[in-house]
Scaffold this motif. Structure first.
Motif, PDB file in Angstrom:
ATOM      1  N   ALA A  76      -1.180   2.155   4.680  1.00 14.53           N
ATOM      2  CA  ALA A  76      -1.968   2.834   3.636  1.00 14.53           C
ATOM      3  C   ALA A  76      -2.175   1.891   2.445  1.00 14.53           C
ATOM      4  CB  ALA A  76      -1.272   4.119   3.205  1.00 14.53           C
ATOM      5  N   ILE A  77      -1.148   1.115   2.104  1.00 15.15           N
ATOM      6  CA  ILE A  77      -1.281   0.180   0.970  1.00 15.15           C
ATOM      7  C   ILE A  77      -2.384  -0.837   1.260  1.00 15.15           C
ATOM      8  CG2 ILE A  77      -0.082  -1.688  -0.267  1.00 15.15           C
ATOM      9  CD1 ILE A  77       2.493   0.088   0.015  1.00 15.15           C
ATOM     10  N   SER A  78      -2.390  -1.349   2.486  1.00 13.58           N
ATOM     11  CA  SER A  78      -3.429  -2.309   2.868  1.00 13.58           C
ATOM     12  C   SER A  78      -4.810  -1.640   2.838  1.00 13.58           C
ATOM     13  CB  SER A  78      -3.101  -2.844   4.261  1.00 13.58           C
ATOM     14  OG  SER A  78      -4.175  -3.537   4.771  1.00 13.58           O
ATOM     15  N   PHE A  79      -4.852  -0.400   3.324  1.00 15.76           N
ATOM     16  CA  PHE A  79      -6.096   0.371   3.336  1.00 15.76           C
ATOM     17  C   PHE A  79      -6.653   0.538   1.910  1.00 15.76           C
ATOM     18  CE2 PHE A  79      -7.669   4.876   3.032  1.00 15.76           C
ATOM     19  CZ  PHE A  79      -8.878   4.706   3.699  1.00 15.76           C
ATOM     20  N   TYR A  80      -5.779   0.925   0.968  1.00 19.56           N
ATOM     21  CA  TYR A  80      -6.254   1.139  -0.405  1.00 19.56           C
ATOM     22  C   TYR A  80      -6.677  -0.184  -1.056  1.00 19.56           C
ATOM     23  CZ  TYR A  80      -4.293   5.824   0.046  1.00 19.56           C
ATOM     24  OH  TYR A  80      -4.028   7.102   0.468  1.00 19.56           O
ATOM     25  N   GLU A  84     -10.445  -1.605  -2.724  1.00 20.34           N
ATOM     26  CA  GLU A  84     -10.518  -1.967  -4.143  1.00 20.34           C
ATOM     27  C   GLU A  84      -9.709  -1.055  -5.081  1.00 20.34           C
ATOM     28  OE1 GLU A  84     -14.692  -2.176  -4.770  1.00 20.34           O
ATOM     29  OE2 GLU A  84     -14.895  -3.993  -3.585  1.00 20.34           O
ATOM     30  N   PHE A  85      -8.637  -0.449  -4.553  1.00 20.77           N
ATOM     31  CA  PHE A  85      -7.698   0.240  -5.433  1.00 20.77           C
ATOM     32  C   PHE A  85      -6.696  -0.797  -5.934  1.00 20.77           C
ATOM     33  CE2 PHE A  85      -9.497   3.963  -3.604  1.00 20.77           C
ATOM     34  CZ  PHE A  85      -9.190   5.024  -4.443  1.00 20.77           C
ATOM     35  N   LEU A  86      -6.276  -0.641  -7.186  1.00 19.81           N
ATOM     36  CA  LEU A  86      -5.316  -1.582  -7.773  1.00 19.81           C
ATOM     37  C   LEU A  86      -3.991  -0.880  -8.012  1.00 19.81           C
ATOM     38  CD1 LEU A  86      -7.523  -3.256 -10.529  1.00 19.81           C
ATOM     39  CD2 LEU A  86      -6.950  -4.170  -8.253  1.00 19.81           C
ATOM     40  N   GLU A  87      -2.906  -1.616  -7.749  1.00 18.00           N
ATOM     41  CA  GLU A  87      -1.575  -1.056  -8.011  1.00 18.00           C
ATOM     42  C   GLU A  87      -1.337  -1.085  -9.512  1.00 18.00           C
ATOM     43  OE1 GLU A  87       1.529  -2.907  -5.645  1.00 18.00           O
ATOM     44  OE2 GLU A  87       2.989  -2.195  -7.112  1.00 18.00           O
ATOM     45  N   ILE A  88      -1.054   0.088 -10.105  1.00 15.86           N
ATOM     46  CA  ILE A  88      -0.919   0.118 -11.574  1.00 15.86           C
ATOM     47  C   ILE A  88       0.443   0.613 -12.041  1.00 15.86           C
ATOM     48  CG2 ILE A  88      -3.393   0.361 -12.089  1.00 15.86           C
ATOM     49  CD1 ILE A  88      -2.604   3.421 -12.599  1.00 15.86           C
ATOM     50  N   GLY A  89       1.293   1.064 -11.103  1.00 15.88           N
ATOM     51  CA  GLY A  89       2.594   1.541 -11.571  1.00 15.88           C
ATOM     52  C   GLY A  89       3.463   2.056 -10.443  1.00 15.88           C
ATOM     53  N   LEU A  90       4.576   2.648 -10.856  1.00 14.58           N
ATOM     54  CA  LEU A  90       5.587   3.079  -9.888  1.00 14.58           C
ATOM     55  C   LEU A  90       6.204   4.390 -10.361  1.00 14.58           C
ATOM     56  CD1 LEU A  90       7.686   1.220  -7.742  1.00 14.58           C
ATOM     57  CD2 LEU A  90       9.133   1.886  -9.647  1.00 14.58           C
ATOM     58  N   ARG A  91       6.404   5.311  -9.433  1.00 14.26           N
ATOM     59  CA  ARG A  91       7.166   6.519  -9.774  1.00 14.26           C
ATOM     60  C   ARG A  91       8.474   6.453  -8.999  1.00 14.26           C
ATOM     61  NH1 ARG A  91       3.459   9.554 -12.469  1.00 14.26           N
ATOM     62  NH2 ARG A  91       1.401   9.671 -11.524  1.00 14.26           N
ATOM     63  N   LYS A  92       9.570   6.354  -9.759  1.00 14.85           N
ATOM     64  CA  LYS A  92      10.888   6.222  -9.120  1.00 14.85           C
ATOM     65  C   LYS A  92      11.243   7.507  -8.371  1.00 14.85           C
ATOM     66  CE  LYS A  92      13.565   2.988  -9.742  1.00 14.85           C
ATOM     67  NZ  LYS A  92      13.596   1.893  -8.740  1.00 14.85           N
ATOM     68  N   ASN A  93      11.798   7.348  -7.180  1.00 11.39           N
ATOM     69  CA  ASN A  93      12.342   8.482  -6.395  1.00 11.39           C
ATOM     70  C   ASN A  93      11.346   9.631  -6.222  1.00 11.39           C
ATOM     71  OD1 ASN A  93      14.838   7.167  -6.289  1.00 11.39           O
ATOM     72  ND2 ASN A  93      15.341   7.935  -8.330  1.00 11.39           N
ATOM     73  N   GLY A 100      17.808  10.590   1.288  1.00 10.16           N
ATOM     74  CA  GLY A 100      17.664  10.029  -0.056  1.00 10.16           C
ATOM     75  C   GLY A 100      16.261  10.207  -0.587  1.00 10.16           C
ATOM     76  N   ARG A 101      15.821   9.225  -1.380  1.00 15.91           N
ATOM     77  CA  ARG A 101      14.497   9.313  -1.976  1.00 15.91           C
ATOM     78  C   ARG A 101      13.817   7.961  -1.908  1.00 15.91           C
ATOM     79  NH1 ARG A 101      13.869  14.538  -3.953  1.00 15.91           N
ATOM     80  NH2 ARG A 101      11.874  13.865  -4.725  1.00 15.91           N
ATOM     81  N   GLU A 102      12.497   7.972  -2.057  1.00 17.29           N
ATOM     82  CA  GLU A 102      11.741   6.716  -1.992  1.00 17.29           C
ATOM     83  C   GLU A 102      10.768   6.649  -3.171  1.00 17.29           C
ATOM     84  OE1 GLU A 102       9.600   6.199   1.691  1.00 17.29           O
ATOM     85  OE2 GLU A 102       8.757   4.279   1.029  1.00 17.29           O
ATOM     86  N   ASP A 103      10.566   5.440  -3.687  1.00 12.38           N
ATOM     87  CA  ASP A 103       9.631   5.273  -4.806  1.00 12.38           C
ATOM     88  C   ASP A 103       8.190   5.403  -4.317  1.00 12.38           C
ATOM     89  OD1 ASP A 103      11.861   4.700  -6.259  1.00 12.38           O
ATOM     90  OD2 ASP A 103      11.520   2.530  -6.322  1.00 12.38           O
ATOM     91  N   ALA A 104       7.320   5.801  -5.244  1.00 12.19           N
ATOM     92  CA  ALA A 104       5.883   5.824  -4.959  1.00 12.19           C
ATOM     93  C   ALA A 104       5.212   4.730  -5.769  1.00 12.19           C
ATOM     94  CB  ALA A 104       5.297   7.168  -5.359  1.00 12.19           C
ATOM     95  N   LEU A 105       4.260   4.043  -5.157  1.00 12.81           N
ATOM     96  CA  LEU A 105       3.408   3.133  -5.911  1.00 12.81           C
ATOM     97  C   LEU A 105       2.204   3.934  -6.365  1.00 12.81           C
ATOM     98  CD1 LEU A 105       3.403   0.035  -3.522  1.00 12.81           C
ATOM     99  CD2 LEU A 105       4.974   0.574  -5.408  1.00 12.81           C
ATOM    100  N   ILE A 106       1.775   3.683  -7.589  1.00 16.27           N
ATOM    101  CA  ILE A 106       0.577   4.363  -8.099  1.00 16.27           C
ATOM    102  C   ILE A 106      -0.587   3.380  -8.008  1.00 16.27           C
ATOM    103  CG2 ILE A 106      -0.456   5.592 -10.043  1.00 16.27           C
ATOM    104  CD1 ILE A 106       2.404   5.833 -11.191  1.00 16.27           C
ATOM    105  N   PHE A 107      -1.656   3.836  -7.406  1.00 16.09           N
ATOM    106  CA  PHE A 107      -2.878   3.029  -7.311  1.00 16.09           C
ATOM    107  C   PHE A 107      -3.992   3.750  -8.066  1.00 16.09           C
ATOM    108  CE2 PHE A 107      -2.552  -0.518  -4.267  1.00 16.09           C
ATOM    109  CZ  PHE A 107      -1.246  -0.340  -3.841  1.00 16.09           C
ATOM    110  N   SER A 108      -4.933   2.964  -8.555  1.00 16.18           N
ATOM    111  CA  SER A 108      -6.103   3.596  -9.180  1.00 16.18           C
ATOM    112  C   SER A 108      -7.344   2.757  -8.922  1.00 16.18           C
ATOM    113  CB  SER A 108      -5.887   3.780 -10.684  1.00 16.18           C
ATOM    114  OG  SER A 108      -6.439   2.712 -11.401  1.00 16.18           O
ATOM    115  N   LYS A 109      -8.471   3.432  -9.025  1.00 15.25           N
ATOM    116  CA  LYS A 109      -9.757   2.729  -8.908  1.00 15.25           C
ATOM    117  C   LYS A 109     -10.687   3.277  -9.979  1.00 15.25           C
ATOM    118  CE  LYS A 109     -13.406   1.560  -5.656  1.00 15.25           C
ATOM    119  NZ  LYS A 109     -13.774   1.507  -4.245  1.00 15.25           N
ATOM    120  N   LYS A 110     -11.187   2.369 -10.806  1.00 19.00           N
ATOM    121  CA  LYS A 110     -12.154   2.795 -11.822  1.00 19.00           C
ATOM    122  C   LYS A 110     -13.521   2.893 -11.169  1.00 19.00           C
ATOM    123  CE  LYS A 110     -10.030   0.791 -16.002  1.00 19.00           C
ATOM    124  NZ  LYS A 110      -8.854   1.578 -15.977  1.00 19.00           N
TER     125      LYS A 110
END
Ligand SMILES: CC(C)(COP(=O)(O)OP(=O)(O)OC[C@H]1O[C@@H](n2cnc3c(N)ncnc32)[C@H](O)[C@@H]1OP(=O)(O)O)[C@@H](O)C(=O)NCCC(=O)NCCS
Length: 134
Positions: A76-80, A84-93, A100-110
């Motif tokens: 999915a990361i490669s797909f985004y 042309e989506f850009l990684e802009i942040g992270l949501r912990k857990n 347990g829990r896993e972090d999320a990467l936040i992507f955005s596209k203007k």
């Protein structure tokens, strides 16, 4: 599938091959889920679904689309990134795991649209009006 979400499916011979769910507020869109049937992957269906997300967003005058993705979800990361989506942040857990829990990467596209929807124009006008009668 709440009624204020946009929910689209891609059908082939009455069979669902993919879908997305997105929500759109005044200026931002949030892609909540997008998925393609395992045997139909890498045939461009995901791209087509994403194009549909963007065309709806443009119609609503949305300026930026956000999404979260598991940091382990390499496809999915490669797909985004390809789209042309850009990684802009992270949501912990952010996501639950079995153990347990896993972090999320936040992507955005203007989005490059200069248009505004009637809803947006109405919102601005109603705020100006409210301001004036105070
Ligand atoms: C992510 C997903 C929706 C992509 O759908 P798809 O129909 O396979 O994607 P497309 O065929 O349109 O691929 C477009 C491009 O994305 C990239 N891509 C897609 N899958 C990839 C993979 N497994 N590895 C590397 N790049 C990939 C490629 O650049 C691809 O172009 P190419 O095939 O010409 O190389 C699909 O893999 C899926 O349903 N995954 C499971 C659900 C999921 O994780 N959803 C995202 C939740 S955040």
């Amino acid at each position: 599938m709440r009624k204020d979400y946009e929910f689209y499916v891609c059908l082939e011979n009455e069979k669902v091959q993919g879908f997305f769910i997105a929500s759109f507020s005044l200026l931002e869109g949030h892609l909540l889920n997008i998925s393609v049937a395992p045997n139909m992957k890498r045939q461009g269906i995901g791209n087509e679904l994403l194009k549909k997300v963007e065309s709806i967003a443009n119609k609503f005058g949305i300026k930026e689309i956000f999404l979260e993705v598991r940091e382990s979800n390499k496809e999915a990361i490669s797909f985004y990134k390809t789209n042309e989506f850009l990684e802009i942040g992270l949501r912990k857990n952010y996501y639950k795991l079995y153990d347990g829990r896993e972090d999320a990467l936040i992507f955005s596209k203007k989005l490059r649209n200069d248009s505004f929807s009637l809803k947006q124009i109405f919102y601005v006008l109603s705020n100006i009006f409210r301001f004036r009668i105070r």
